[in-house]
Scaffold this motif. Structure first.
Motif, PDB file in Angstrom:
ATOM      1  N   ARG A   1       0.826  -1.207   0.000  1.00 11.70           N
ATOM      2  CA  ARG A   1       0.000   0.000   0.000  1.00 11.70           C
ATOM      3  C   ARG A   1       0.864   1.262   0.000  1.00 11.70           C
ATOM      4  O   ARG A   1       0.532   2.259  -0.651  1.00 11.70           O
ATOM      5  CB  ARG A   1      -0.953  -0.013   1.196  1.00 11.70           C
ATOM      6  CG  ARG A   1      -2.085  -1.027   1.046  1.00 11.70           C
ATOM      7  CD  ARG A   1      -2.969  -1.082   2.276  1.00 11.70           C
ATOM      8  NE  ARG A   1      -2.290  -1.697   3.411  1.00 11.70           N
ATOM      9  CZ  ARG A   1      -2.227  -3.007   3.616  1.00 11.70           C
ATOM     10  NH1 ARG A   1      -2.790  -3.841   2.757  1.00 11.70           N
ATOM     11  NH2 ARG A   1      -1.597  -3.498   4.666  1.00 11.70           N
TER      12      ARG A   1
ATOM     13  N   SER B   1       0.785   3.963  -2.997  1.00 10.94           N
ATOM     14  CA  SER B   1       0.437   5.341  -2.623  1.00 10.94           C
ATOM     15  C   SER B   1       1.511   6.308  -3.101  1.00 10.94           C
ATOM     16  O   SER B   1       1.218   7.353  -3.709  1.00 10.94           O
ATOM     17  CB  SER B   1       0.271   5.452  -1.101  1.00 10.94           C
ATOM     18  OG  SER B   1      -0.794   4.659  -0.634  1.00 10.94           O
TER      19      SER B   1
ATOM     20  N   PHE C   1      -6.837  -1.551  -4.322  1.00 17.26           N
ATOM     21  CA  PHE C   1      -6.277  -0.400  -3.623  1.00 17.26           C
ATOM     22  C   PHE C   1      -5.817   0.646  -4.628  1.00 17.26           C
ATOM     23  O   PHE C   1      -6.193   1.825  -4.545  1.00 17.26           O
ATOM     24  CB  PHE C   1      -5.105  -0.832  -2.735  1.00 17.26           C
ATOM     25  CG  PHE C   1      -4.491   0.294  -1.950  1.00 17.26           C
ATOM     26  CD1 PHE C   1      -4.968   0.614  -0.694  1.00 17.26           C
ATOM     27  CD2 PHE C   1      -3.442   1.042  -2.465  1.00 17.26           C
ATOM     28  CE1 PHE C   1      -4.420   1.670   0.036  1.00 17.26           C
ATOM     29  CE2 PHE C   1      -2.876   2.089  -1.759  1.00 17.26           C
ATOM     30  CZ  PHE C   1      -3.372   2.405  -0.497  1.00 17.26           C
ATOM     31  N   THR C   2      -5.004   0.228  -5.603  1.00 17.84           N
ATOM     32  CA  THR C   2      -4.510   1.167  -6.609  1.00 17.84           C
ATOM     33  C   THR C   2      -5.607   1.564  -7.581  1.00 17.84           C
ATOM     34  O   THR C   2      -5.651   2.714  -8.039  1.00 17.84           O
ATOM     35  CB  THR C   2      -3.323   0.556  -7.364  1.00 17.84           C
ATOM     36  OG1 THR C   2      -2.399   0.016  -6.412  1.00 17.84           O
ATOM     37  CG2 THR C   2      -2.626   1.591  -8.218  1.00 17.84           C
TER      38      THR C   2
ATOM     39  N   SER D   1      -8.638   2.169  -6.936  1.00 17.69           N
ATOM     40  CA  SER D   1      -9.411   3.270  -6.350  1.00 17.69           C
ATOM     41  C   SER D   1      -8.695   4.608  -6.541  1.00 17.69           C
ATOM     42  O   SER D   1      -9.335   5.646  -6.755  1.00 17.69           O
ATOM     43  CB  SER D   1      -9.663   3.008  -4.860  1.00 17.69           C
ATOM     44  OG  SER D   1      -8.468   3.059  -4.100  1.00 17.69           O
TER      45      SER D   1
ATOM     46  N   TYR E   1     -11.085   2.509   0.431  1.00 19.88           N
ATOM     47  CA  TYR E   1     -11.009   2.743  -1.006  1.00 19.88           C
ATOM     48  C   TYR E   1     -11.736   4.015  -1.444  1.00 19.88           C
ATOM     49  O   TYR E   1     -11.212   4.787  -2.256  1.00 19.88           O
ATOM     50  CB  TYR E   1     -11.557   1.539  -1.777  1.00 19.88           C
ATOM     51  CG  TYR E   1     -10.918   0.227  -1.383  1.00 19.88           C
ATOM     52  CD1 TYR E   1      -9.542   0.135  -1.170  1.00 19.88           C
ATOM     53  CD2 TYR E   1     -11.680  -0.926  -1.220  1.00 19.88           C
ATOM     54  CE1 TYR E   1      -8.951  -1.063  -0.806  1.00 19.88           C
ATOM     55  CE2 TYR E   1     -11.096  -2.126  -0.860  1.00 19.88           C
ATOM     56  CZ  TYR E   1      -9.740  -2.191  -0.643  1.00 19.88           C
ATOM     57  OH  TYR E   1      -9.159  -3.380  -0.277  1.00 19.88           O
TER      58      TYR E   1
ATOM     59  N   ASN F   1      -9.767   7.125  -0.264  1.00 25.35           N
ATOM     60  CA  ASN F   1      -8.574   7.335  -1.066  1.00 25.35           C
ATOM     61  C   ASN F   1      -8.915   7.891  -2.444  1.00 25.35           C
ATOM     62  O   ASN F   1      -8.229   8.771  -2.967  1.00 25.35           O
ATOM     63  CB  ASN F   1      -7.806   6.021  -1.219  1.00 25.35           C
ATOM     64  CG  ASN F   1      -7.280   5.490   0.102  1.00 25.35           C
ATOM     65  OD1 ASN F   1      -7.218   6.210   1.091  1.00 25.35           O
ATOM     66  ND2 ASN F   1      -6.911   4.223   0.131  1.00 25.35           N
TER      67      ASN F   1
ATOM     68  N   ASP G   1      -7.945   2.325   7.052  1.00 23.31           N
ATOM     69  CA  ASP G   1      -6.509   2.331   6.754  1.00 23.31           C
ATOM     70  C   ASP G   1      -6.066   3.723   6.312  1.00 23.31           C
ATOM     71  O   ASP G   1      -6.685   4.343   5.436  1.00 23.31           O
ATOM     72  CB  ASP G   1      -6.219   1.312   5.646  1.00 23.31           C
ATOM     73  CG  ASP G   1      -4.767   1.333   5.208  1.00 23.31           C
ATOM     74  OD1 ASP G   1      -3.919   0.905   6.003  1.00 23.31           O
ATOM     75  OD2 ASP G   1      -4.499   1.793   4.087  1.00 23.31           O
TER      76      ASP G   1
ATOM     77  N   GLU H   1      -8.042  -5.987   7.160  1.00 22.03           N
ATOM     78  CA  GLU H   1      -6.996  -6.399   6.218  1.00 22.03           C
ATOM     79  C   GLU H   1      -6.280  -7.670   6.671  1.00 22.03           C
ATOM     80  O   GLU H   1      -5.615  -8.332   5.868  1.00 22.03           O
ATOM     81  CB  GLU H   1      -5.976  -5.270   6.050  1.00 22.03           C
ATOM     82  CG  GLU H   1      -6.508  -4.034   5.347  1.00 22.03           C
ATOM     83  CD  GLU H   1      -6.630  -4.219   3.844  1.00 22.03           C
ATOM     84  OE1 GLU H   1      -6.109  -5.228   3.330  1.00 22.03           O
ATOM     85  OE2 GLU H   1      -7.251  -3.366   3.194  1.00 22.03           O
TER      86      GLU H   1
ATOM     87  N   TRP I   1     -13.939  -6.905  -0.207  1.00 21.13           N
ATOM     88  CA  TRP I   1     -12.491  -6.724  -0.190  1.00 21.13           C
ATOM     89  C   TRP I   1     -11.812  -7.502  -1.310  1.00 21.13           C
ATOM     90  O   TRP I   1     -10.782  -7.095  -1.851  1.00 21.13           O
ATOM     91  CB  TRP I   1     -11.984  -7.148   1.180  1.00 21.13           C
ATOM     92  CG  TRP I   1     -10.517  -7.288   1.374  1.00 21.13           C
ATOM     93  CD1 TRP I   1      -9.634  -6.304   1.725  1.00 21.13           C
ATOM     94  CD2 TRP I   1      -9.749  -8.487   1.251  1.00 21.13           C
ATOM     95  NE1 TRP I   1      -8.368  -6.824   1.828  1.00 21.13           N
ATOM     96  CE2 TRP I   1      -8.411  -8.158   1.550  1.00 21.13           C
ATOM     97  CE3 TRP I   1     -10.066  -9.814   0.927  1.00 21.13           C
ATOM     98  CZ2 TRP I   1      -7.390  -9.104   1.529  1.00 21.13           C
ATOM     99  CZ3 TRP I   1      -9.059 -10.760   0.901  1.00 21.13           C
ATOM    100  CH2 TRP I   1      -7.740 -10.403   1.202  1.00 21.13           C
TER     101      TRP I   1
END
Length: 459
Positions: free
Chosen positions: A27, A31, A98-99, A101, A170, A173, A195, A339, A366
């Motif tokens: 992450r 990020s 994650f990415t 989003s 998500y 972010n 998170d 997570e 998730w």
């Protein structure tokens, strides 16, 4: 769907490998890469993650015209010169949610028509949820779930103020990235603290996010005036503000070791009732919550040699081998550990008694059907696992037998069961082991080079 690869044999591990270090956290790497693409000047990311998604994100940003160079463990990003959509407007990203989003927020903020094809590893429901909320806030975006296609048209001209109830980060972010690219101000009130990896990296690029947590006060109980109650007077846990026209500056960042692989190594030691010492690991919110969970399971992590590196707390965590106790986890405590549910589930499978994990309904979004993937594989070692509407109930077994694990779709679930396979009695077969070696190559290398005996055999 994912094709099955050759079957891999996993043998019980005899010696728990000593932790040295892992490459950058997944992450954190994602990020930093996404923010560096917007920061003016040359950013250097040291100890970048080695998983397959790092390469996917680099390739995606390069298609948008961002200059990136990868040199051993470092990534050099020449950002801030603008993001350019290809002439045909057709984009594809095959990495994780994650990415994805962050990419959604970036493209939505650009006010240019384009389309994005996303991976079959991403749950369509979470994409549907994010795009629906963006639409409700004036962002013209359309999700074709059947074809896994997202269509972007124009962004909103107004500030966004929103309350988020999800345990997953998500949407938060996505909105913060949208605010950066569009120049709009963003105000987010979180009902549950999620998170914070992405939001924390704004500060590393000299961009301030204002975070406020309501302070509780003592007031008279409205139901019983004879009593006092402790309340914040609001229904949210924290407020996050990104100012309009916020900008990023170049940075040089040392990325912390991967949190998932640290959790996997700790779980391996716990399942084998072995002691382990992990030096120089980050003591962030996620690690602290996981350590506290282990305490409730009868494992007593001790922390020493605390220090701060780049505003992130680090320290040495030591675990002593002990019998696991059953644990009931629910509410805010469970949602904060969302997570780490795959590791919690495999630990709950060892030993008598029933463990319960509740209050994590969003875990179903998730990944791709993660509750069923966990339950089906726990049953293979004679641990009984029931799926609740918002969690799992697991009745453990006294001995983990070898089993035929997989195939898996969710990488972290696969990693957790690889740890279980190394902790069983007798060898196990593992279908689609490439999913682990692609996403967690450092963990595979640590096990193969330091376990003192054969652990992995490919047929």
């Amino acid at each position: 769907m994912i094709e099955k690869n050759m079957t891999t044999r996993i043998y019980p591990i005899k010696i728990i490998p000593q932790y040295i270090t892992f490459s950058g956290d997944y992450r954190a790497t994602q990020s930093a890469l996404m923010l560096a693409s917007l920061a003016k000047g040359k950013t250097i990311l040291r100890n970048a993650g080695t998983g397959v998604d790092t390469g996917r994100t680099i390739a995606f940003l390069q298609k948008l015209g961002v200059s990136l160079t990868r040199n051993e463990s470092d990534i050099i990003v020449e950002g801030g010169d603008g993001i350019n959509i290809p002439d045909d407007g057709a984009l594809e990203y095959k990495g994780g949610v994650f990415t994805l989003s962050l990419i959604l927020g970036m493209l939505a903020g650009m006010k240019r028509s384009c389309s994005l094809q996303y991976s079959e590893l991403v749950n369509q429901d979470i994409v549907d949820s994010i795009t629906g909320i963006l639409n409700a806030n004036g962002i013209d975006i359309f999700h074709e779930a059947d074809s896994r296609m997202i269509i972007f048209r124009t962004g909103t001209e107004f500030p966004i103020e929103i309350k988020i109830m999800s345990s997953l980060s998500y949407l938060k972010n996505c909105l913060l990235m949208f605010g950066l690219v569009s120049g709009r101000s963003i105000l987010i009130r979180e009902i549950k603290v999620t998170d914070d990896t992405f939001q924390n990296y704004f500060d590393r690029f000299n961009c301030r996010i204002e975070i406020q947590r309501p302070k509780p006060v003592i007031k008279q109980d409205p139901v019983d005036p004879r009593k006092k109650i402790r309340t914040t007077g609001v229904d949210y846990k924290q407020e996050i503000k990104l100012a309009a026209s916020s900008t990023l500056r170049k940075a040089e960042i040392e990325l912390p070791p991967d949190s998932d692989m640290i959790s996997a190594l700790m779980t391996l030691a716990v399942l084998n009732k072995k002691s382990i010492k992990l030096e120089n690991i980050p003591l962030d919110r996620v690690r602290t919550k996981f350590n506290n969970y282990l305490k409730g399971c009868g494992i007593e992590p001790t922390i020493s040699e605390r220090r701060t590196i780049g505003e992130l707390p680090f320290g040495t965590v030591s675990l002593k081998g002990a019998e696991l106790k059953v644990r009931k986890t629910a509410g805010e405590q469970a949602s904060a550990l969302i997570e780490d549910i795959p590791f919690m589930a495999v630990m709950a499978s060892l030993g008598p008694g029933t463990s319960i994990i509740r209050g994590v309904r969003e875990f179903s979004e998730w990944g791709i059907d993660p509750f069923n993937e966990i339950a089906e594989n726990l049953e293979k070692v004679n641990a009984k696992c029931g799926i609740l509407e918002d969690g799992l109930v697991i009745e453990g077994t006294n001995e983990l037998a070898g089993a035929d694990f997989g195939p898996f779709i969710n990488p972290k679930v696969a990693l957790a069961f690889f740890v279980m396979a190394m902790s069983g009695q007798g060898w196990s077969s593992f279908d689609n082991f490439d999913l682990i070696s692609d996403h967690y190559p450092d963990f595979i290398e640590l096990v193969q080079e330091n376990a003192k005996s054969k652990v992995i055999s490919r047929d």
